[in-house]
Design an enzyme around this catalytic site. Structure first.
Site, PDB file in Angstrom:
ATOM      1  N   GLU A 231      -4.431  11.120  -6.034  1.00  0.00           N
ATOM      2  CA  GLU A 231      -4.170   9.706  -5.948  1.00  0.00           C
ATOM      3  C   GLU A 231      -2.804   9.422  -5.769  1.00  0.00           C
ATOM      4  O   GLU A 231      -2.034  10.258  -6.371  1.00  0.00           O
ATOM      5  CB  GLU A 231      -4.836   9.072  -6.878  1.00  0.00           C
ATOM      6  CG  GLU A 231      -5.060   7.591  -7.074  1.00  0.00           C
ATOM      7  CD  GLU A 231      -5.524   6.794  -5.558  1.00  0.00           C
ATOM      8  OE1 GLU A 231      -4.911   7.101  -4.778  1.00  0.00           O
ATOM      9  OE2 GLU A 231      -6.450   6.184  -5.822  1.00  0.00           O
TER      10      GLU A 231
ATOM     11  N   VAL B 291      -1.898   5.813 -10.379  1.00  0.00           N
ATOM     12  CA  VAL B 291      -2.973   5.206 -11.211  1.00  0.00           C
ATOM     13  C   VAL B 291      -2.195   4.001 -12.026  1.00  0.00           C
ATOM     14  O   VAL B 291      -1.323   4.140 -12.740  1.00  0.00           O
ATOM     15  CB  VAL B 291      -3.327   6.329 -12.251  1.00  0.00           C
ATOM     16  CG1 VAL B 291      -2.321   7.130 -12.850  1.00  0.00           C
ATOM     17  CG2 VAL B 291      -4.609   5.864 -13.211  1.00  0.00           C
ATOM     18  N   ASP B 292      -3.118   2.987 -12.116  1.00  0.00           N
ATOM     19  CA  ASP B 292      -2.591   1.664 -12.535  1.00  0.00           C
ATOM     20  C   ASP B 292      -3.473   1.328 -13.787  1.00  0.00           C
ATOM     21  O   ASP B 292      -3.376   1.722 -14.947  1.00  0.00           O
ATOM     22  CB  ASP B 292      -2.539   0.846 -11.481  1.00  0.00           C
ATOM     23  CG  ASP B 292      -2.010  -0.738 -11.596  1.00  0.00           C
ATOM     24  OD1 ASP B 292      -1.272  -0.761 -12.651  1.00  0.00           O
ATOM     25  OD2 ASP B 292      -2.422  -1.739 -10.985  1.00  0.00           O
TER      26      ASP B 292
ATOM     27  N   LYS C 256       1.468   4.219 -13.591  1.00  0.00           N
ATOM     28  CA  LYS C 256       1.966   3.192 -14.206  1.00  0.00           C
ATOM     29  C   LYS C 256       1.446   3.023 -15.574  1.00  0.00           C
ATOM     30  O   LYS C 256       0.213   2.187 -15.855  1.00  0.00           O
ATOM     31  CB  LYS C 256       1.412   1.798 -13.535  1.00  0.00           C
ATOM     32  CG  LYS C 256       2.543   1.436 -12.411  1.00  0.00           C
ATOM     33  CD  LYS C 256       2.107   0.118 -11.893  1.00  0.00           C
ATOM     34  CE  LYS C 256       2.769  -0.439 -10.795  1.00  0.00           C
ATOM     35  NZ  LYS C 256       2.310  -1.096 -10.101  1.00  0.00           N
TER      36      LYS C 256
ATOM     37  N   ASP D  36       1.425   0.960  -0.140  1.00  0.00           N
ATOM     38  CA  ASP D  36       1.549  -0.586   0.618  1.00  0.00           C
ATOM     39  C   ASP D  36       1.716  -1.792  -0.047  1.00  0.00           C
ATOM     40  O   ASP D  36       1.288  -1.542  -1.439  1.00  0.00           O
ATOM     41  CB  ASP D  36       0.399  -0.522   1.855  1.00  0.00           C
ATOM     42  CG  ASP D  36      -0.833  -0.872   0.970  1.00  0.00           C
ATOM     43  OD1 ASP D  36      -1.196  -0.043  -0.034  1.00  0.00           O
ATOM     44  OD2 ASP D  36      -1.593  -1.879   1.563  1.00  0.00           O
TER      45      ASP D  36
HETATM   46  P1  IMP Z   1      -6.414   1.235 -10.390  1.00  0.00           P
HETATM   47  O1  IMP Z   1      -7.825   1.059 -10.485  1.00  0.00           O
HETATM   48  O2  IMP Z   1      -5.908  -0.311 -11.286  1.00  0.00           O
HETATM   49  O3  IMP Z   1      -5.707   2.499 -11.341  1.00  0.00           O
HETATM   50  O4  IMP Z   1      -5.654   1.084  -9.209  1.00  0.00           O
HETATM   51  C1  IMP Z   1      -5.017   1.829  -8.458  1.00  0.00           C
HETATM   52  C2  IMP Z   1      -4.423   1.612  -7.076  1.00  0.00           C
HETATM   53  O5  IMP Z   1      -3.982   0.222  -7.166  1.00  0.00           O
HETATM   54  C3  IMP Z   1      -3.808   2.395  -6.165  1.00  0.00           C
HETATM   55  O6  IMP Z   1      -4.517   3.293  -5.567  1.00  0.00           O
HETATM   56  C4  IMP Z   1      -3.143   1.561  -5.361  1.00  0.00           C
HETATM   57  O7  IMP Z   1      -3.932   1.273  -4.160  1.00  0.00           O
HETATM   58  C5  IMP Z   1      -2.983   0.193  -6.183  1.00  0.00           C
HETATM   59  N1  IMP Z   1      -1.803   0.007  -6.856  1.00  0.00           N
HETATM   60  C6  IMP Z   1      -1.485  -0.270  -8.014  1.00  0.00           C
HETATM   61  N2  IMP Z   1      -0.082  -0.298  -7.993  1.00  0.00           N
HETATM   62  C7  IMP Z   1       0.372  -0.393  -6.926  1.00  0.00           C
HETATM   63  C8  IMP Z   1       1.771  -0.288  -6.519  1.00  0.00           C
HETATM   64  O8  IMP Z   1       2.669  -0.447  -7.225  1.00  0.00           O
HETATM   65  N3  IMP Z   1       2.365  -0.359  -5.190  1.00  0.00           N
HETATM   66  C9  IMP Z   1       0.952  -0.085  -4.196  1.00  0.00           C
HETATM   67  N4  IMP Z   1      -0.197  -0.144  -4.738  1.00  0.00           N
HETATM   68  C10 IMP Z   1      -0.446  -0.202  -6.151  1.00  0.00           C
END
Ligand code: IMP
Length: 178
Positions: free
Chosen positions: A101, A104-105, A133, A161
């Site tokens: 991936e 990861v946020d 993150k 993006d």
């Molecule tokens: P999660 O479910 O919150 O971990 O979502 C992860 C997804 O959020 C990633 O696959 C990205 O598509 C998007 N995302 C989170 N932070 C960023 C960023 O800083 N730039 C671009 N996409 C992000």
């Protein structure tokens, strides 16, 4: 609000060095005689994945497959409810799998996706992310291979993006208000 590109957070050289290190680490961890399926999550991870697998040794039995998923939320936050748009072409049953991936946020997307893939009985399942993150995590996700831990700021480039823009940048940059 309008946004523009800000400073470089990770240069192409820094990314390339780390990608090679991760590929070396993966190559050490897996047997040569078993297929290793690298599952890329479209679209962002495609950029990282194609560089990563090309740094892997020829004698490692690397297979590449992609999935396209979307996670629905309130617009800015993902809910972790994942809908599959495009599924894997091949079965992962009994195979070693690494999910790749871009970032990861909250962790919700990967948590849901790994549960879904575990249900398909792979021999093993690991997670590899380019960016973590970590401050934003809402659910625990075991990240086995990580490129860089970054602060809670929006970044683009190298597959990432903002509103479908800036994926093609070679460096990873911050996005700032105009
Ligand atoms: P999660 O479910 O919150 O971990 O979502 C992860 C997804 O959020 C990633 O696959 C990205 O598509 C998007 N995302 C989170 N932070 C960023 C960023 O800083 N730039 C671009 N996409 C992000």
């Amino acid at each position: 609000m309008a946004y523009k590109l800000g400073d470089v957070i990770l240069s192409r050289e820094t990314i390339a060095r780390r990608v090679k290190e991760i590929a070396d680490e993966i190559a050490k961890d897996y047997d040569r005689d078993k297929p290793l399926v690298i599952v890329g999550i479209l679209t962002g991870a495609a950029f990282f994945l194609t560089d990563l697998v090309r740094e892997m040794p020829e004698d490692l039995d690397v297979r590449v497959d992609f999935m396209s998923v979307a996670s629905y939320g309130d617009g800015t936050e993902s809910s972790g409810v994942v809908r599959i748009f495009h599924d894997l072409k091949s079965s992962i049953e009994g195979k070693n799998v690494i999910v790749v991936e871009d970032i990861v946020d909250s962790g919700l997307t990967l948590a849901h996706l790994t549960e879904l893939l575990k249900g398909r009985n792979p021999a093993s399942l690991k997670v590899c992310v380019l960016l973590d993150k970590y401050e934003r995590r809402k659910t625990e996700v075991k990240v086995d291979y990580c490129g860089f831990r970054i602060p809670d700021k929006f970044v683009v480039g190298y597959g990432l993006d903002y509103a479908s823009k800036w994926r093609h940048l070679k460096d990873i940059k911050y996005v700032v208000e105009e």
